[in-house]
Write an enzyme that holds these catalytic residues in place. Structure first.
Site, PDB file in Angstrom:
ATOM      1  N   VAL A 141       0.817  -1.200  -0.137  1.00  0.00           N
ATOM      2  CA  VAL A 141       0.088   0.040  -0.041  1.00  0.00           C
ATOM      3  C   VAL A 141       1.038   1.358   0.151  1.00  0.00           C
ATOM      4  O   VAL A 141       1.967   1.180   0.645  1.00  0.00           O
ATOM      5  CB  VAL A 141      -0.837  -0.031   1.136  1.00  0.00           C
ATOM      6  CG1 VAL A 141      -2.007  -0.963   1.083  1.00  0.00           C
ATOM      7  CG2 VAL A 141      -0.201  -0.156   2.316  1.00  0.00           C
ATOM      8  N   CYS A 142       0.641   2.164  -0.897  1.00  0.00           N
ATOM      9  CA  CYS A 142       1.877   3.008  -1.197  1.00  0.00           C
ATOM     10  C   CYS A 142       1.063   4.540  -1.197  1.00  0.00           C
ATOM     11  O   CYS A 142      -0.316   4.646  -1.629  1.00  0.00           O
ATOM     12  CB  CYS A 142       2.492   2.925  -2.370  1.00  0.00           C
ATOM     13  SG  CYS A 142       3.186   1.322  -2.501  1.00  0.00           S
ATOM     14  N   THR A 143       1.812   5.557  -1.255  1.00  0.00           N
ATOM     15  CA  THR A 143       1.206   6.747  -2.159  1.00  0.00           C
ATOM     16  C   THR A 143       2.554   7.273  -3.104  1.00  0.00           C
ATOM     17  O   THR A 143       3.725   6.920  -2.848  1.00  0.00           O
ATOM     18  CB  THR A 143       1.333   7.935  -0.736  1.00  0.00           C
ATOM     19  OG1 THR A 143       0.482   7.449   0.014  1.00  0.00           O
ATOM     20  CG2 THR A 143       0.835   9.245  -1.416  1.00  0.00           C
ATOM     21  N   ARG A 332      -5.061   8.207   2.872  1.00  0.00           N
ATOM     22  CA  ARG A 332      -4.060   8.940   3.023  1.00  0.00           C
ATOM     23  C   ARG A 332      -4.256  10.030   1.857  1.00  0.00           C
ATOM     24  O   ARG A 332      -3.241  10.689   1.680  1.00  0.00           O
ATOM     25  CB  ARG A 332      -2.673   8.045   2.683  1.00  0.00           C
ATOM     26  CG  ARG A 332      -2.682   7.312   4.183  1.00  0.00           C
ATOM     27  CD  ARG A 332      -1.637   5.898   3.486  1.00  0.00           C
ATOM     28  NE  ARG A 332      -2.464   5.017   3.060  1.00  0.00           N
ATOM     29  CZ  ARG A 332      -2.257   4.409   1.596  1.00  0.00           C
ATOM     30  NH1 ARG A 332      -1.305   4.736   0.877  1.00  0.00           N
ATOM     31  NH2 ARG A 332      -3.267   3.497   1.281  1.00  0.00           N
TER      32      ARG A 332
END
Ligand SMILES: *[C@@H]1O[C@H](CO)[C@@H](O)[C@H](O)[C@H]1NC(C)=O
Ligand SMILES: *[C@@H]1O[C@H](CO)[C@@H](O)[C@H](O)[C@H]1NC(C)=O
Ligand SMILES: *[C@@H]1O[C@H](CO)[C@@H](O)[C@H](O)[C@H]1NC(C)=O
Ligand SMILES: *[C@@H]1O[C@H](CO)[C@@H](O)[C@H](O)[C@H]1NC(C)=O
Ligand SMILES: *[C@@H]1O[C@H](CO)[C@@H](O)[C@H](O)[C@H]1NC(C)=O
Length: 392
Positions: A141-143, A332
């Site tokens: 899971v990332c940005t 996020r």
């Protein structure tokens, strides 16, 4: 539908499991002045290694693995302990050691040869290296974001968040696997004819790519897409023998290695059939060249592009389709966009500030990478998220 249900039940389970430990959704004011990296959120620099593409695939990783062998063994042991905690008796690992080596020969070149080479040099059983390589296709899971400045320069930043569900350490309030991954983060300079073809930040032992730059041409990151249309069925199908899609991070690697323009990269990322849905975040080398490609297994569902005439000077992706609301438990995107909107400028240092603001920075954040295509620049930092901090 099945996958979706599974996703939500896993999340519900997770919330129940961690709720005693975790502070209410922890957010903070947009950070400023974080760059150059220092202080408690900066855990260390990342070492550079060269991967020589002129060597036979089985020999390419020898330098990296020789150096990182001990950390890789610790990591693999942690995965095994985790597997044992789900299925005691060692049956799962027995399956991995016996079954997964058979999968290797079905993988395309150069990946199968590289994976075999890594197993040989590290002394880790082949099946466990394969497991390690499949791992990232599943729980990242990332940005990521691409932003353009007033002069048309493009910048690309990402937080790599990994280790969700992977053993919450009550005492340390951290994710076991995330912590074990940090020593494995490496910067790689892939060379052909002694010249850089592309650069990447990666985990030692992993042959796909999640983050990379082809200097002066494009920058690319991949984020997980949890979705209805297939989930991880493609991976299971591959193991069972139906093999008509491509592993997501193998495609990313292949594009970094062989695509020679933004347009070519975009077409391949949008059109190649995949084993699972994904988001590809791609930046080019000219004004307007930046997009988020939302993929199903079969096709591109949407390409969301930079458009300064609409005031869209950046595109930003976490793990939700940009036209939908993020899951309320895991937002996020809103804080990241709020901070981008406040800075109003694309610069490496402002992007680092945004990626350093909780919960964009969280307990899963392993590294932050910043890339500037026109300078051929890639820099990465190992991250830490001191308490209070969101688990994801
Ligand atoms: C927890 O933290 C302690 C002290 O910082 C450290 O020695 C230990 O290795 C950590 N445990 C894990 C599983 O990371
Ligand atoms: C590769 O390039 C480096 C510097 O860029 C140089 O020192 C080295 O001798 C070159 N190696 C070969 C085999 O040409
Ligand atoms: C890139 O192209 C070369 C030449 O066609 C091929 O041998 C190599 O396997 C490709 N690399 C990847 C990662 O697909
Ligand atoms: C951008 O990429 C294209 C395609 O590879 C290349 O021809 C062009 O020279 C690049 N432009 C700059 C400014 O580097
Ligand atoms: C940020 O700005 C964009 C473009 O003006 C807008 O669509 C978006 O709602 C803003 N987001 C936040 C969280 O402020």
């Amino acid at each position: 539908m099945g996958t979706d249900l599974l996703c939500y039940s896993v999340l519900a389970f997770l919330c129940a499991a961690v709720s005693t430990q975790f502070v209410p959704p922890y957010t903070e004011d947009c950070r400023t002045g974080m760059y150059p990296p220092k202080g408690p959120t900066f855990k260390g620099a990342v070492t550079w290694y060269t991967v020589d593409l002129d060597l036979p695939p089985s020999k390419r990783w020898t330098g990296v693995i020789t150096d990182k062998k001990a950390d890789l063994v610790i990591m693999i042991q942690a995965i095994k302990d985790l597997a044992d905690s789900f299925v005691p008796s060692g049956k799962l690992i027995e399956l991995v050691d016996k079954g997964l080596p058979l999968i290797v020969s079905t993988l395309p070149s150069p990946f199968k040869e590289e994976i075999k080479g890594i197993a040989t040099v590290s002394g880790v059983p082949l099946g466990e290296i394969v497991l390690f390589n499949i791992f990232y296709e599943v729980f990242t899971v990332c940005t990521s974001l691409v932003a353009e400045d007033a002069d048309g320069n493009l910048f690309h930043g990402r937080n790599l968040d990994f280790g969700l569900f992977m053993g919450w350490d009550l005492k340390n309030r951290s994710w076991t696997i995330t912590e074990k991954l940090k020593p494995l983060v490496v910067n790689l300079d892939f060379r052909r004819n002694n010249r850089t073809v592309f650069k990447s930040t990666n985990f030692a032992g992993y042959v796909g790519m999640l983050t990379g730059i082809r200097p002066h041409t494009f920058t690319l990151t991949m984020n997980e897409r949890f979705s209805l249309d297939g989930g991880y069925i493609g991976i299971v199908e591959w193991i069972l023998g139906k093999r008509d899609g491509m592993w997501m991070s193998f495609l990313t690697r292949s594009v970094l290695e062989n695509a020679t323009s933004y347009e070519e990269a975009k077409n391949r990322l949008a059109q190649t059939k995949l084993l699972a849905p994904a988001y590809f975040i791609l930046g080019g080398n000219q004004t307007g060249q930046g997009c988020v490609i939302t993929r199903s297994r079969v096709l591109s569902l949407d390409i969301w592009e930079l458009d300064k005439t609409l005031g869209r000077w950046y595109v930003l992706e976490t793990n939700y389709d940009h036209w939908k609301e993020p899951l309320f438990l895991d937002d996020r995107r809103t804080p990241a966009m709020k901070c981008m909107n406040q800075t109003m400028q694309a610069k490496l240092k402002t992007i680092y500030d945004v990626l350093s603001t909780k919960p964009v920075l969280n307990k899963l954040t392993t590294y932050t990478t910043l890339m500037e295509v026109s300078k051929g620049r890639l820099e990465s930092y190992i991250r830490d998220c001191p308490n209070p901090c969101m688990p994801w």
